[in-house]
Scaffold this active site. Structure first.
Site, short mmCIF file in Angstrom:
data_model
loop_
_atom_site.label_atom_id
_atom_site.label_comp_id
_atom_site.label_asym_id
_atom_site.label_seq_id
_atom_site.Cartn_x
_atom_site.Cartn_y
_atom_site.Cartn_z
N TYR A 1 40.31 -1.10 80.55
CA TYR A 1 39.96 -0.04 79.59
C TYR A 1 38.27 0.26 79.46
CZ TYR A 1 44.81 -0.97 77.97
OH TYR A 1 45.98 -1.30 78.16
N HIS B 1 47.73 -7.44 84.45
CA HIS B 1 47.96 -6.22 84.10
C HIS B 1 48.96 -5.34 84.81
CE1 HIS B 1 45.58 -2.44 81.84
NE2 HIS B 1 46.85 -2.49 81.84
N1 LIG Z 1 49.99 -3.11 79.80
C1 LIG Z 1 49.70 -1.69 80.05
O1 LIG Z 1 49.91 -1.25 81.39
C2 LIG Z 1 49.56 -0.71 78.86
C3 LIG Z 1 49.81 0.76 79.30
C4 LIG Z 1 49.80 1.62 78.10
C5 LIG Z 1 49.35 1.10 76.77
N2 LIG Z 1 49.09 -0.20 76.60
C6 LIG Z 1 48.66 -0.83 75.41
O2 LIG Z 1 49.40 -0.32 74.23
C7 LIG Z 1 48.61 0.25 73.33
C8 LIG Z 1 49.33 1.65 73.01
O3 LIG Z 1 49.99 2.37 73.99
P1 LIG Z 1 49.67 3.94 73.86
O4 LIG Z 1 48.36 4.30 73.43
O5 LIG Z 1 49.97 4.35 75.41
O6 LIG Z 1 50.71 4.51 73.18
P2 LIG Z 1 51.25 4.70 71.42
O7 LIG Z 1 50.45 3.52 70.56
O8 LIG Z 1 52.54 4.70 71.54
O9 LIG Z 1 50.60 6.26 71.09
C9 LIG Z 1 49.18 6.33 70.77
C10 LIG Z 1 49.05 7.85 70.43
O10 LIG Z 1 49.72 8.39 69.37
C11 LIG Z 1 48.85 8.68 68.36
N3 LIG Z 1 49.05 7.96 67.11
C12 LIG Z 1 48.82 6.95 66.50
N4 LIG Z 1 49.22 6.61 65.47
C13 LIG Z 1 49.97 7.77 64.95
C14 LIG Z 1 50.66 8.29 63.92
N5 LIG Z 1 50.67 7.58 62.93
N6 LIG Z 1 51.17 9.35 63.92
C15 LIG Z 1 50.73 10.28 64.81
N7 LIG Z 1 50.28 10.16 65.94
C16 LIG Z 1 49.82 8.60 66.24
C17 LIG Z 1 47.45 8.27 69.15
O11 LIG Z 1 46.64 9.14 68.60
P3 LIG Z 1 44.90 8.92 68.13
O12 LIG Z 1 44.54 7.80 68.54
O13 LIG Z 1 44.35 10.37 68.14
O14 LIG Z 1 45.13 8.76 66.19
C18 LIG Z 1 47.53 8.37 70.26
O15 LIG Z 1 47.43 9.55 70.76
C19 LIG Z 1 47.50 0.79 74.13
O16 LIG Z 1 46.38 0.99 73.18
C20 LIG Z 1 47.15 -0.67 74.98
O17 LIG Z 1 46.64 -1.49 74.32
C21 LIG Z 1 49.07 -1.24 77.77
#
Ligand SMILES: NC(=O)c1ccc[n+]([C@@H]2O[C@H](COP(=O)([O-])OP(=O)(O)OC[C@H]3O[C@@H](n4cnc5c(N)ncnc54)[C@H](OP(=O)(O)O)[C@@H]3O)[C@@H](O)[C@H]2O)c1
Length: 296
Positions: free
Chosen positions: A56, A116
């Site tokens: 990241y 990862h």
């Molecule tokens: N191990 C892996 O390969 C892997 C892959 C993907 C993710 N991850 C981890 O999982 C975490 C979360 O995954 P993700 O970011 O892909 O998906 P997520 O948490 O399901 O969704 C994040 C998205 O939703 C928006 N959001 C957040 N809260 C909201 C709310 N209350 N209402 C409306 N929209 C909202 C955010 O926008 P804003 O930020 O603009 O508010 C962002 O665009 C990552 O940050 C990372 O730490 C790990």
């Protein structure tokens, strides 16, 4: 059990350490230094668990949020992941990345380091990477270790590698302990085979993309639950994840949403509501290395 959950609830890991049940994730925030502000805000409103990764490119900025928040380091669980695309996925590459993570975060230890993704250098790469993490635990650099995006084929291979390392390195415990696994998990991607594998071994299951990046907010069942409970679709999905026994990792760089996403401990879904929201779909919203063959 579920009604007693609070933002300070934890899950006991196989390593003996405690993992807070709600994680704050920070994939590639732009601009990079926004990571410090949003991590600090998340900690101030009660999150105690930050999910970062070498890939990241913001683990230093994220960890700087700890000092900025004023919350004591000992009460925070900080995760990073290895490798990155431009470092070899093997023993040397992962050893170096653990040291880089310590230097960039300025932390004296990392609570959790995950591999990862499984692909990139085949079985030897994965075995070497795991051995580097086992040694990092022995050196006191890392407290708990685990994997992300592994399919059952990779998990079974890892158990074999742990046995081999025990034989090669002097007996039980010398192969390391799997404490945590992390996958994309939500009602449209339940991964029953992987979750079962973990549950049988007391491995904590972390759910990334727990709110499906907002792509399912108009689902009729989700909308109905949101109206019934007076909560937002994001809060319903996070509560669902918690009641499935997952540890959701939710990302936001919007301060009001960071607060909204923490507001999931003052209501409860019924068992029927939890079951009813689950589907048999296999709908990936990010990526899916679990399907990679062992040779890759
Ligand atoms: N191990 C892996 O390969 C892997 C892959 C993907 C993710 N991850 C981890 O999982 C975490 C979360 O995954 P993700 O970011 O892909 O998906 P997520 O948490 O399901 O969704 C994040 C998205 O939703 C928006 N959001 C957040 N809260 C909201 C709310 N209350 N209402 C409306 N929209 C909202 C955010 O926008 P804003 O930020 O603009 O508010 C962002 O665009 C990552 O940050 C990372 O730490 C790990």
């Amino acid at each position: 059990m579920a009604s007693k959950l609070s933002i300070s609830s934890t899950v006991k890991l196989n390593s003996g350490f405690e993992l807070p049940v709600l994680g704050f994730g920070l994939t590639c925030s732009r601009p990079k230094d926004k990571a410090t502000e949003v991590c600090s805000h998340a900690l101030k409103v009660g999150y105690r668990h930050i999910d970062s990764a070498s890939a990241y490119h913001n683990q230093g900025e994220s960890a700087a949020g700890i000092a900025a928040s004023g919350v004591p380091r000992e009460s925070i669980f900080f995760t990073t992941k290895v490798p990155v695309n431009d470092k070899p996925f093997d023993y040397d590459g992962v050893r170096e990345l653990v040291d880089t993570a310590l230097a960039q975060t300025k932390l004296t230890y990392l609570d959790l380091v995950l591999i990862h993704w499984p692909h990139g250098n085949g079985p030897n790469g994965r075995k070497g990477a795991w051995r580097a993490l086992v040694e990092a635990v022995e050196a006191g650099k890392v407290r708990s270790i685990g994997v992300s995006n592994y399919g059952v084929q990779h998990l079974n291979e890892l158990e074999g590698h742990i046995k081999e390392l025990e034989a090669e390195r002097g007996g039980p415990g010398k192969g390391g302990v799997i404490s945590v696994g992390q996958w994309e998990l939500h009602p449209w991607l339940m991964r029953p085979d992987i979750v079962k594998w973990c549950r049988e071994r007391n491995i904590a299951v972390e759910a990334y993309c727990p709110i499906v990046r907002g792509k399912r907010f108009d689902d009729p069942k989700l909308q109905a639950l949101a109206s019934k409970h007076g909560k937002t679709p994001a809060q319903i999905l996070l509560r669902w994840s918690l009641q499935q026994g997952f540890v959701p990792l939710v990302k936001s760089v919007t301060l009001s949403r960071i607060e909204e996403n923490a507001g999931v401990f003052d209501f409860e879904l019924s068992d029927d509501e939890v079951k009813d929201l689950a589907t048999d779909e296999y709908s990936v919203c990010s990526w899916d290395p679990t399907v990679k063959p062992l040779e890759e």
